[in-house]
Design a protein around this motif. Structure first.
Motif, PDB file in Angstrom:
ATOM      1  N   ASP A 232       0.854  -1.172   0.000  1.00  0.00           N
ATOM      2  CA  ASP A 232       0.000   0.000   0.000  1.00  0.00           C
ATOM      3  C   ASP A 232       0.891   1.222   0.000  1.00  0.00           C
ATOM      4  OD1 ASP A 232      -2.702   1.113   2.191  1.00  0.00           O
ATOM      5  OD2 ASP A 232      -2.119   1.628   0.152  1.00  0.00           O
ATOM      6  N   LYS A 233       1.294   1.670  -1.185  1.00  0.00           N
ATOM      7  CA  LYS A 233       2.340   2.686  -1.256  1.00  0.00           C
ATOM      8  C   LYS A 233       1.928   4.005  -0.644  1.00  0.00           C
ATOM      9  CE  LYS A 233       5.226   1.148  -4.978  1.00  0.00           C
ATOM     10  NZ  LYS A 233       4.737  -0.216  -4.998  1.00  0.00           N
ATOM     11  N   SER A 234       0.664   4.171  -0.405  1.00  0.00           N
ATOM     12  CA  SER A 234       0.252   5.479   0.053  1.00  0.00           C
ATOM     13  C   SER A 234       0.510   5.692   1.524  1.00  0.00           C
ATOM     14  CB  SER A 234      -1.233   5.651  -0.221  1.00  0.00           C
ATOM     15  OG  SER A 234      -1.924   4.625   0.450  1.00  0.00           O
ATOM     16  N   LYS A 235       0.726   4.605   2.270  1.00  0.00           N
ATOM     17  CA  LYS A 235       0.771   4.784   3.718  1.00  0.00           C
ATOM     18  C   LYS A 235       2.058   5.442   4.197  1.00  0.00           C
ATOM     19  CE  LYS A 235      -2.470   2.050   6.020  1.00  0.00           C
ATOM     20  NZ  LYS A 235      -2.379   0.588   5.969  1.00  0.00           N
ATOM     21  N   ALA A 236       3.137   5.224   3.468  1.00  0.00           N
ATOM     22  CA  ALA A 236       4.417   5.689   4.010  1.00  0.00           C
ATOM     23  C   ALA A 236       4.891   6.891   3.235  1.00  0.00           C
ATOM     24  CB  ALA A 236       5.435   4.580   3.898  1.00  0.00           C
ATOM     25  N   SER A 237       5.914   7.541   3.748  1.00  0.00           N
ATOM     26  CA  SER A 237       6.571   8.565   2.938  1.00  0.00           C
ATOM     27  C   SER A 237       7.359   7.840   1.859  1.00  0.00           C
ATOM     28  CB  SER A 237       7.503   9.390   3.817  1.00  0.00           C
ATOM     29  OG  SER A 237       8.420   8.547   4.429  1.00  0.00           O
ATOM     30  N   SER A 238       7.692   8.509   0.805  1.00  0.00           N
ATOM     31  CA  SER A 238       8.172   7.756  -0.353  1.00  0.00           C
ATOM     32  C   SER A 238       9.506   7.068  -0.147  1.00  0.00           C
ATOM     33  CB  SER A 238       8.241   8.648  -1.579  1.00  0.00           C
ATOM     34  OG  SER A 238       8.755   9.874  -1.189  1.00  0.00           O
ATOM     35  N   VAL A 241       9.171   3.196   1.291  1.00  0.00           N
ATOM     36  CA  VAL A 241       8.436   2.163   0.572  1.00  0.00           C
ATOM     37  C   VAL A 241       9.249   0.886   0.537  1.00  0.00           C
ATOM     38  CG1 VAL A 241       7.656   1.535  -1.721  1.00  0.00           C
ATOM     39  CG2 VAL A 241       7.164   3.773  -0.840  1.00  0.00           C
ATOM     40  N   ARG A 269       9.292  -1.595  16.981  1.00  0.00           N
ATOM     41  CA  ARG A 269       8.139  -2.395  16.592  1.00  0.00           C
ATOM     42  C   ARG A 269       8.590  -3.806  16.327  1.00  0.00           C
ATOM     43  NH1 ARG A 269       5.161   0.697  18.404  1.00  0.00           N
ATOM     44  NH2 ARG A 269       4.748   2.705  17.495  1.00  0.00           N
ATOM     45  N   LEU A 282       0.026  -7.799  10.265  1.00  0.00           N
ATOM     46  CA  LEU A 282      -0.516  -6.635  10.981  1.00  0.00           C
ATOM     47  C   LEU A 282      -0.922  -6.946  12.415  1.00  0.00           C
ATOM     48  CD1 LEU A 282      -2.647  -5.079   8.133  1.00  0.00           C
ATOM     49  CD2 LEU A 282      -0.460  -4.288   8.956  1.00  0.00           C
ATOM     50  N   VAL A 283      -0.254  -7.878  13.050  1.00  0.00           N
ATOM     51  CA  VAL A 283      -0.482  -8.092  14.476  1.00  0.00           C
ATOM     52  C   VAL A 283       0.261  -6.981  15.204  1.00  0.00           C
ATOM     53  CG1 VAL A 283      -0.117  -9.644  16.401  1.00  0.00           C
ATOM     54  CG2 VAL A 283      -0.617 -10.558  14.161  1.00  0.00           C
ATOM     55  N   ASN A 284      -0.442  -6.324  16.114  1.00  0.00           N
ATOM     56  CA  ASN A 284       0.133  -5.143  16.739  1.00  0.00           C
ATOM     57  C   ASN A 284       0.635  -5.487  18.134  1.00  0.00           C
ATOM     58  OD1 ASN A 284       0.633  -2.594  17.703  1.00  0.00           O
ATOM     59  ND2 ASN A 284      -1.047  -1.718  16.532  1.00  0.00           N
ATOM     60  N   TYR A 285       1.970  -5.531  18.319  1.00  0.00           N
ATOM     61  CA  TYR A 285       2.505  -5.869  19.628  1.00  0.00           C
ATOM     62  C   TYR A 285       2.714  -4.639  20.484  1.00  0.00           C
ATOM     63  CZ  TYR A 285       3.586 -10.344  17.472  1.00  0.00           C
ATOM     64  OH  TYR A 285       3.505 -11.544  16.826  1.00  0.00           O
ATOM     65  N   GLY A 286       2.461  -3.450  19.931  1.00  0.00           N
ATOM     66  CA  GLY A 286       2.731  -2.265  20.726  1.00  0.00           C
ATOM     67  C   GLY A 286       4.204  -1.913  20.646  1.00  0.00           C
ATOM     68  N   LYS A 287       4.647  -1.185  21.631  1.00  0.00           N
ATOM     69  CA  LYS A 287       6.020  -0.681  21.588  1.00  0.00           C
ATOM     70  C   LYS A 287       6.955  -1.725  22.180  1.00  0.00           C
ATOM     71  CE  LYS A 287       8.410   3.475  22.884  1.00  0.00           C
ATOM     72  NZ  LYS A 287       8.297   4.723  23.588  1.00  0.00           N
TER      73      LYS A 287
ATOM     74  N   LYS B  29      -4.921  -4.432  20.534  1.00  0.00           N
ATOM     75  CA  LYS B  29      -4.591  -3.530  19.444  1.00  0.00           C
ATOM     76  C   LYS B  29      -4.890  -4.135  18.083  1.00  0.00           C
ATOM     77  CE  LYS B  29      -0.983  -1.211  21.917  1.00  0.00           C
ATOM     78  NZ  LYS B  29      -0.208  -1.937  22.908  1.00  0.00           N
ATOM     79  N   THR B  30      -4.624  -5.440  17.962  1.00  0.00           N
ATOM     80  CA  THR B  30      -4.828  -6.074  16.656  1.00  0.00           C
ATOM     81  C   THR B  30      -6.295  -6.015  16.266  1.00  0.00           C
ATOM     82  OG1 THR B  30      -3.244  -7.615  17.544  1.00  0.00           O
ATOM     83  CG2 THR B  30      -4.041  -8.058  15.344  1.00  0.00           C
ATOM     84  N   SER B  97      -2.436   8.669   0.306  1.00  0.00           N
ATOM     85  CA  SER B  97      -1.703   9.658  -0.481  1.00  0.00           C
ATOM     86  C   SER B  97      -1.884   9.360  -1.956  1.00  0.00           C
ATOM     87  CB  SER B  97      -0.224   9.617  -0.139  1.00  0.00           C
ATOM     88  OG  SER B  97       0.420   8.677  -0.937  1.00  0.00           O
ATOM     89  N   ARG B 126       3.609  16.048  -0.285  1.00  0.00           N
ATOM     90  CA  ARG B 126       4.364  15.001   0.422  1.00  0.00           C
ATOM     91  C   ARG B 126       5.800  15.045  -0.063  1.00  0.00           C
ATOM     92  NH1 ARG B 126       2.788   8.815  -0.763  1.00  0.00           N
ATOM     93  NH2 ARG B 126       4.858   7.982  -0.610  1.00  0.00           N
ATOM     94  N   GLU B 193       1.879   5.107  24.096  1.00  0.00           N
ATOM     95  CA  GLU B 193       2.849   4.461  24.989  1.00  0.00           C
ATOM     96  C   GLU B 193       3.936   5.420  25.439  1.00  0.00           C
ATOM     97  OE1 GLU B 193       3.801   0.408  24.473  1.00  0.00           O
ATOM     98  OE2 GLU B 193       2.289   0.146  22.942  1.00  0.00           O
TER      99      GLU B 193
END
Lengths: 401, 211
Positions: A232-238, A241, A269, A282-287, B29-30, B97, B126, B193
């Motif tokens: 999903d190229k839109s999510k990050a700054s270029s 990628v 992460r 996309l499992v989110n473990y937090g920090k 979170k997931t 974007s 951007r 956090e």
């Protein structure tokens, strides 16, 4: 527990189920055991530990002073208080000892007659355990961060080496040659891992924030690069990628079945990937605090359901559930940063080593013994009873109650 | 969850929540991530890159966004373009974007129209040739938000042992400069956090995390 045993006896349950449930329960009750100690030989921080896969009896540890020590983990003393003794060590007095810190040690996957260690003195040495002399020395141009031997390889005996050079070298153990190079990264390679499922698949993590998966049989480049945004190229700054993390990627670990790959990066992460498609689950473990400039050695449990990830996080070890991402517990006990941890699948124990020169053993807490004793109960019965029939005495378990 | 964002910007901004504030409300979170993605696919929720942190994503309901943007465009020449943009682009794709390629080919916008969109605040630059989707007039929001976050974090840091009971922090009044309600900012620092939430017998305790 009794329910599981009767179900297994009656054939209602698969025998694996009892084993998995009990392993999971044991992992969830890991605690620092005052009776279990590991001999303190290292004078400087411990960078890496490895437990051999065949018997699970011997453990190797490599330290920042170049010393490599072998410990015996088995408890044959019959007593509860047990210190894992160092069987032998390659100390500073040995002629062939590494000059600088040892970054990775690994047993030869098929027997304990051989082990491989690589260090910041730009060499990788293959040692004979009996004589403690190197049988082969590989020299490189940059510091060696990580090496790995495939645990399941039959058709090849390659060691993948990640160094300061962006090219990954493959050294052949049988012939001593190292002509195979994997090109693709742009910065130093911090970690390499063979897949425990397919003997030709290799994953590598680099300081240029990319993780690449290779098939060593292919002449062209990597199979794919892990992308944290799944294309999903839109999510990050270029610039970001096609990167696995927003910082250096310094830890790689396959799950026990080889279907998933975990990576940790200096962007604090940890990500879980599908190792066949390279998709970020996309499992989110937090920090997950990560400040290590070198490789971080973390490990996944085996034989439990759900699986757990043990990640060194500052001066404690964080335990996360693999697929849901929730933090199960933090194991606190070290006095300084923890650098490495290794899981012992047979006893569900965790060994962790850090900058405070200690290796700590985290042992599952046993259930309290039953009030009434049966004369021939072998599992988890109150020990120290002289009336227990010696034929049923628990002679192999190392933590009796 | 849109109870908190305040209408103190003279109603010119739609209600914005940040993704990590939801992590503070739900513990899994997931699961939160999955549900948000579902809503985004259905087109009911829009996600924006807010720019001050690579991980800070703002969430707005699509209907809210459309009404506010159109209300802001009343009487301006750029109205027609913005309307067209909203209908075509925002309703159909869920990207954060857009690159120049896409705008020209897929959506048939000309260069001048793109300039108009940037002027009206719907797109933010951007880098050369690509734009983030953005909220018009959100500069004020970001400014007050960062100020508020710093102020609350400062409050936690200054306390004895760098920890405060959550209930007590909610009672404390923010100084005049901080425009956001306390609860909004607390959810933000817990979710990102920046403080650790420790359960105690008198409610959750927030302890500053030194990183």
């Amino acid at each position: 527990m009794l329910g599981y045993l009767t179900a297994r006896q009656a054939g209602l349950d698969d025998p694996l189920r009892l084993r998995r449930a009990e392993s999971t329960r044991r992992v969830q009750s890991l605690k620092l055991n005052p009776d279990r100690d590991v001999d303190r030989i290292h004078g400087n921080g411990i960078n890496t530990i490895d437990i051999e896969a065949i018997e699970g009896r011997y453990m190797l540890s490599g330290g920042a002073d170049g010393v490599v020590v072998i410990y015996d983990l088995e408890n044959y003393s019959g007593k509860q208080q047990y210190t894992c003794k160092a069987v032998c060590s390659i100390g500073r007095s040995n002629r062939h000892v590494h000059k600088f810190s040892v970054e990775t040690v690994q047993w030869y996957p098929y027997d304990t007659g051989m082990f491989v260690s690589s260090s910041f003195d730009k060499t990788m040495k293959v040692w004979d355990t009996e004589t403690l002399k190197p049988a082969e020395v590989f020299e490189f141009e940059g510091n060696v961060y990580n090496h790995h031997l495939s645990p399941i390889a039959r058709k090849h005996s390659l060691i993948a080496v990640g160094t300061k050079n962006p090219k990954i070298q493959l050294c052949d153990l049988k012939s001593g040659s190292r002509i195979h190079i994997l090109q693709g990264h742009r910065a130093e390679v911090l970690s390499v891992r063979w897949s425990p499922r397919y003997e030709h698949i290799l994953a590598s993590a680099s300081a240029d924030s990319k993780v690449k998966v290779w098939d060593v049989r292919r002449a062209s480049g990597s199979l794919f690069t892990l992308d944290q945004h799944n294309g999903d190229k839109s999510k990050a700054s270029s610039e970001a990628v096609n990167t696995a993390h927003n910082g250096r990627v310094n830890g790689l670990c396959f799950s026990g079945d080889g279907l998933h790959l975990l990576t940790t990066g200096t962007d604090d992460r940890m990500r879980l990937w599908n190792s066949a498609t390279g998709e970020n689950t996309l499992v989110n473990y937090g920090k997950v605090c990560n400040e290590s400039r070198k490789r971080l050695q973390f490990t996944v449990s085996r034989g439990c359901s759900p699986e757990f990830v043990f990640v060194p996080c500052g001066s404690s070890v964080a335990v996360y559930a693999l697929h849901t991402g929730e933090l199960v517990t933090m194991l606190r006990g070290h006095y300084n940063n923890v650098d490495c941890c290794e899981f012992h699948p047979d006893y569900q124990e965790l060994y962790s080593g850090g900058k405070d020169c200690n290796i700590l053993a985290w042992v599952p807490v046993l259930r309290a013994p039953d009030v009434e004793e049966e004369p021939d109960s072998t599992k988890k019965s109150a020990a120290g009873q002289p009336s227990v029939n010696p034929a049923f005495e628990d002679a192999w378990s190392s933590d009796e109650d | 969850m849109t109870l908190f964002p305040r209408k103190l910007f003279n109603d010119s901004l739609p209600l914005i929540v940040l993704k990590h504030q939801l992590y503070s409300v739900h513990h899994d979170k997931t699961l939160v991530d999955k549900e948000l993605n579902k809503l985004r696919e259905q087109g009911e929720l829009l996600m924006f890159q807010l720019g001050f942190d690579t991980e800070a994503f703002g969430l707005i309901f699509a209907s809210d966004y459309k009404t506010k943007v159109l209300a802001g465009e009343e009487g301006r020449e750029t109205r027609a373009t913005v309307e067209r943009f909203l209908e075509k682009v925002v309703s159909s794709c869920t990207d954060l974007s857009f690159s120049k390629d896409k705008m020209l080919r897929q959506f048939l916008f000309t260069d001048t129209e793109i300039t108009q969109l940037v002027k009206s605040g719907v797109l933010t630059v951007r880098d050369a040739g690509s734009w983030w989707l953005s909220i018009p007039n959100s500069g004020k929001f970001t400014k007050y938000f960062i100020q508020g976050r710093k102020a609350v974090l400062g409050m936690v840091k200054k306390s004895k042992y760098s920890e405060v009971l959550k209930a007590e922090l909610e009672e404390r009044r923010t100084n005049v400069q901080v425009k956001f309600p306390m609860k909004y900012l607390i959810h933000d620092i817990v979710g990102a956090e920046l403080v650790e939430s420790i359960p105690t017998t008198s409610g959750p305790l927030l302890r500053f995390v030194d990183s």
